[in-house]
Design a protein around this motif. Structure first.
Motif, PDB file in Angstrom:
ATOM      1  N   UNK A 193      -9.537 -24.354  31.724  1.00 11.38           N
ATOM      2  CA  UNK A 193      -9.412 -23.941  33.122  1.00 11.38           C
ATOM      3  C   UNK A 193      -8.919 -22.502  33.259  1.00 11.38           C
ATOM      4  N   UNK A 194      -8.205 -22.015  32.244  1.00  8.47           N
ATOM      5  CA  UNK A 194      -7.640 -20.667  32.308  1.00  8.47           C
ATOM      6  C   UNK A 194      -8.504 -19.633  31.607  1.00  8.47           C
ATOM      7  N   UNK A 195      -9.605 -20.069  30.991  1.00  8.29           N
ATOM      8  CA  UNK A 195     -10.464 -19.166  30.224  1.00  8.29           C
ATOM      9  C   UNK A 195     -11.568 -18.608  31.105  1.00  8.29           C
ATOM     10  N   UNK A 196     -11.720 -17.292  31.065  1.00  7.39           N
ATOM     11  CA  UNK A 196     -12.839 -16.639  31.746  1.00  7.39           C
ATOM     12  C   UNK A 196     -14.046 -16.741  30.811  1.00  7.39           C
ATOM     13  N   UNK A 197     -14.885 -17.732  31.054  1.00  2.25           N
ATOM     14  CA  UNK A 197     -15.982 -18.034  30.134  1.00  2.25           C
ATOM     15  C   UNK A 197     -17.078 -16.977  30.183  1.00  2.25           C
ATOM     16  N   UNK A 198     -17.335 -16.434  31.356  1.00  2.00           N
ATOM     17  CA  UNK A 198     -18.509 -15.575  31.532  1.00  2.00           C
ATOM     18  C   UNK A 198     -18.165 -14.231  32.170  1.00  2.00           C
ATOM     19  N   UNK A 199     -17.353 -13.413  31.513  1.00  2.00           N
ATOM     20  CA  UNK A 199     -17.098 -12.083  32.063  1.00  2.00           C
ATOM     21  C   UNK A 199     -18.327 -11.197  31.920  1.00  2.00           C
ATOM     22  N   UNK A 200     -18.421 -10.199  32.748  1.00  2.00           N
ATOM     23  CA  UNK A 200     -19.582  -9.318  32.725  1.00  2.00           C
ATOM     24  C   UNK A 200     -19.551  -8.396  31.504  1.00  2.00           C
ATOM     25  N   UNK A 201     -20.745  -8.092  31.010  1.00  2.00           N
ATOM     26  CA  UNK A 201     -20.874  -7.054  29.994  1.00  2.00           C
ATOM     27  C   UNK A 201     -20.841  -7.512  28.561  1.00  2.00           C
ATOM     28  N   UNK A 202     -20.684  -8.842  28.296  1.00  2.00           N
ATOM     29  CA  UNK A 202     -20.598  -9.328  26.923  1.00  2.00           C
ATOM     30  C   UNK A 202     -21.910  -9.991  26.510  1.00  2.00           C
ATOM     31  N   UNK A 203     -22.291  -9.769  25.257  1.00  2.00           N
ATOM     32  CA  UNK A 203     -23.561 -10.291  24.781  1.00  2.00           C
ATOM     33  C   UNK A 203     -23.435 -11.744  24.324  1.00  2.00           C
ATOM     34  N   UNK A 204     -22.244 -12.164  23.846  1.00  2.00           N
ATOM     35  CA  UNK A 204     -22.015 -13.553  23.454  1.00  2.00           C
ATOM     36  C   UNK A 204     -20.642 -13.983  23.953  1.00  2.00           C
ATOM     37  N   UNK A 205     -20.416 -15.293  23.928  1.00  7.84           N
ATOM     38  CA  UNK A 205     -19.226 -15.841  24.574  1.00  7.84           C
ATOM     39  C   UNK A 205     -18.118 -16.302  23.629  1.00  7.84           C
ATOM     40  N   UNK A 206     -18.437 -16.653  22.376  1.00  9.50           N
ATOM     41  CA  UNK A 206     -17.444 -17.341  21.558  1.00  9.50           C
ATOM     42  C   UNK A 206     -16.267 -16.463  21.143  1.00  9.50           C
ATOM     43  N   UNK A 207     -16.528 -15.181  20.828  1.00  8.49           N
ATOM     44  CA  UNK A 207     -15.407 -14.287  20.523  1.00  8.49           C
ATOM     45  C   UNK A 207     -14.490 -14.155  21.731  1.00  8.49           C
ATOM     46  N   UNK A 208     -15.071 -13.957  22.899  1.00  6.67           N
ATOM     47  CA  UNK A 208     -14.265 -13.772  24.106  1.00  6.67           C
ATOM     48  C   UNK A 208     -13.434 -15.001  24.419  1.00  6.67           C
ATOM     49  N   UNK A 209     -14.008 -16.199  24.311  1.00  8.05           N
ATOM     50  CA  UNK A 209     -13.258 -17.416  24.601  1.00  8.05           C
ATOM     51  C   UNK A 209     -12.092 -17.584  23.629  1.00  8.05           C
ATOM     52  N   UNK A 210     -12.298 -17.205  22.379  1.00  6.43           N
ATOM     53  CA  UNK A 210     -11.214 -17.290  21.392  1.00  6.43           C
ATOM     54  C   UNK A 210     -10.118 -16.287  21.710  1.00  6.43           C
ATOM     55  N   UNK A 211     -10.502 -15.056  22.030  1.00 12.26           N
ATOM     56  CA  UNK A 211      -9.516 -14.047  22.402  1.00 12.26           C
ATOM     57  C   UNK A 211      -8.741 -14.479  23.646  1.00 12.26           C
ATOM     58  N   UNK A 212      -9.419 -15.130  24.593  1.00  9.99           N
ATOM     59  CA  UNK A 212      -8.755 -15.620  25.797  1.00  9.99           C
ATOM     60  C   UNK A 212      -7.635 -16.599  25.443  1.00  9.99           C
TER      61      UNK A 212
END
Length: 534
Positions: free
Chosen positions: A334-353
């Motif tokens: 619920x606290x993870x921004x799954x789909x921020x703009x400008x990223x080509x893939x999601x898994x690195x971002x979700x982990x960093x979140x």
């Protein structure tokens, strides 16, 4: 025949191991002799094995001891719990774990029914004639409490309800295999396929299996599709965890049990799947087999020697929860921004979140194995690696630096990746530079500038040092994996692994500036797929 294959596989493993030991002894002797003359030994060792791999391997050994001690304590607690349940004579003690409830206790539909004001970008697939008509906004267990699962406190692993999300875009050849794999471990009403503007039969094939299907008319990309299906079916409000699978992923039989056991620790926010490269050589060309074998070695090294230590409960510094098979606790999701703009893939971002927002720790154990289909062609491989590396650098750019053990470990990982990539490419370039005189019969040495440069390079890095110093240690790793996997063919494909490493190094460095200049929409780029499954 089976006995002969068994003996042959072990014999092949023994031969590969003997070759690995022999090569390592000879290479170490050569490296020591070279170090005594001109070439620094730490440079060869660092380029061959890496400092991070060595350090985190030691941490992994410490984790093995800690996990063993914890496992003994957990077995004692579980035995005491079983004795207490048996003494109480309750029905719960006799109920088999994971048994499906009667159909009347569940609401089973294929997708959310259309409702006034629903998102115009979604098209629900109508339920089949044998399915219960939708009577609620989303298919959830009737007994599921609407409250946040985290608010109920720690639960026994078998009580953790998990939803399965499979985002797909033009995955007609493999989607049926992924769903069939999930149906072996989950009830169909807990499986949600989101077809992201597919132009083939992906949605139709999924609907025929009876799982929930959401079809998006506008291409949102993988992250956008995941975000849409979670919101559409309100999965974060009705499940304790969400399993995210790629459309070419097949789950091992022990995946669910392992994931639930790890989520049983309330400090765990996400569980990283343990990736295993499929090995179906008859369905691949020489190039495809080389890619699959190379990936198998890469996954083995990264997971057993790097991420195993990084996901210890005292460290939790893993920078990736692979998107092919991951599990997120919904209270963290619920606290993870799954789909921020400008990223080509999601898994690195979700982990960093997870790390940046301190939502919990990342867990990974070999008991959550899943099988993936690696690229079949060199072109698809290059596209995939470029997306992965670009996605990593974009995520680093987006989140920036913050004081933490995670970033302390990440800094040294990035430093080593960049330095080793530069050194690998530079050393390979010097090798070609010293090879040209041999290829031209020494004609280029008539050019004074070339002759001067050649003398300077060969005085520090002779061609034999470059070839033996780089190729042999890389090949030793291949021999080790051929021993572990008992696949002698890896000894042949391993000849091409060093060029694959050079290609990876080039793509890693090339995408660094692109992370600050390229804006990505995350839309899908479907690779070549094979319909044959494991």
């Amino acid at each position: 025949m089976r006995t002969a294959r068994f003996i042959g596989s072990w014999l092949a493993g023994a031969i590969a191991l003997a070759l690995a030991v022999t090569l390592f002894v000879q290479w170490l002797r050569f490296a020591l002799d070279s170090a005594a003359e001109t070439t620094p030994l730490p440079l060869l060792l660092g380029m061959a094995f890496g400092v991070n791999l060595f350090v985190w391997s030691l941490v992994g050994v410490a984790r093995l001891g800690d996990d063993s001690a914890r496992s003994v304590r957990e077995r004692r607690v579980a035995a005491a719990r079983r004795r207490a349940l048996a003494a109480g004579g309750g029905a719960e003690a006799a109920a088999p774990v994971g048994a499906a409830e009667a159909d009347g206790d569940r609401v089973l539909v294929r997708s959310r029914a259309a409702a006034p004001g629903a998102d115009a970008g979604t098209v629900p697939v109508a339920p089949g004639p044998d399915d219960t008509a939708p009577t609620a906004a989303q298919p959830v267990p009737a007994s599921a409490a609407p409250a946040d699962p985290a608010a109920r406190g720690p639960e026994a692993p078998e009580r953790l309800d998990l939803a399965v999300v499979i985002p797909a875009h033009n995955e007609e050849p493999v989607i049926d295999g992924a769903i069939t794999s999930a149906l072996r471990l989950f009830n169909r009403w807990d499986i949600y396929v989101v077809s992201d503007s597919s132009h083939d039969a992906t949605a139709d094939i999924a609907a025929e299996t009876g799982v929930n299907v959401l079809e998006l008319l506008t291409n949102r990309g993988k992250a956008g599709a995941i975000e849409a299906v979670i919101e559409e079916f309100e999965l974060a409000e009705n499940y304790a965890g969400v399993v995210i699978l790629d459309a070419d992923t097949e789950l091992d039989s022990g995946y669910v049990e392992g994931a639930r056991r790890q989520l049983g620790d309330p400090s765990v926010a996400a569980v990283a799947g343990f990736v295993v490269a499929e090995w179906k050589p008859k369905e691949r060309t020489i190039t495809g087999r080389t890619i699959s074998a190379y990936r198998d070695r890469l996954y083995w090294l990264l997971q057993y020697l790097l991420r195993f230590g990084q996901t210890w409960r005292h460290t939790s510094t893993s920078f990736i929860v692979p998107g092919f098979a991951s599990v997120y606790r919904t209270s963290a999701l619920k606290s993870i921004d799954i789909n921020p703009k400008g990223l080509v893939i999601e898994d690195f971002n979700m982990t960093f979140e997870v790390h940046h927002k301190r939502l919990g720790r990342i867990s990974m154990r070999p008991d959550t194995k899943a099988y993936c289909q690696d690229p079949f062609t060199l072109g698809d491989y290059v596209k995939q690696v470029r997306r992965w590396t670009l996605g990593f650098w974009q995520t680093v750019r987006r989140h920036g630096v913050w004081p933490s053990l995670f970033w302390f470990a990440l800094f040294f990982y990035i430093l080593e990746v960049v330095v080793v990539s530069v050194l690998l490419l530079a050393t390979a370039a010097l090798g070609l530079f010293t090879l040209v005189p041999l290829a031209t019969g020494g004609a280029v040495l008539d050019v004074d500038a070339y002759a001067t440069g050649y003398a300077a390079v060969t005085s520090v890095l002779p061609l034999t040092t470059i070839l033996i110093g780089l190729f042999v240690p890389d090949y030793i790793l291949t021999c080790v994996l051929a021993t572990v996997r008992r696949r002698p063919s890896y000894l042949v494909y391993g000849v091409f692994f060093l060029p694959m490493r050079l290609l990876d190094a080039y793509l890693t460095l090339r995408t660094v500036p692109q992370a600050w200049t390229t804006r990505s929409d995350g839309r899908w780029q479907s690779p070549t797929r094979a319909s044959g499954r494991l």
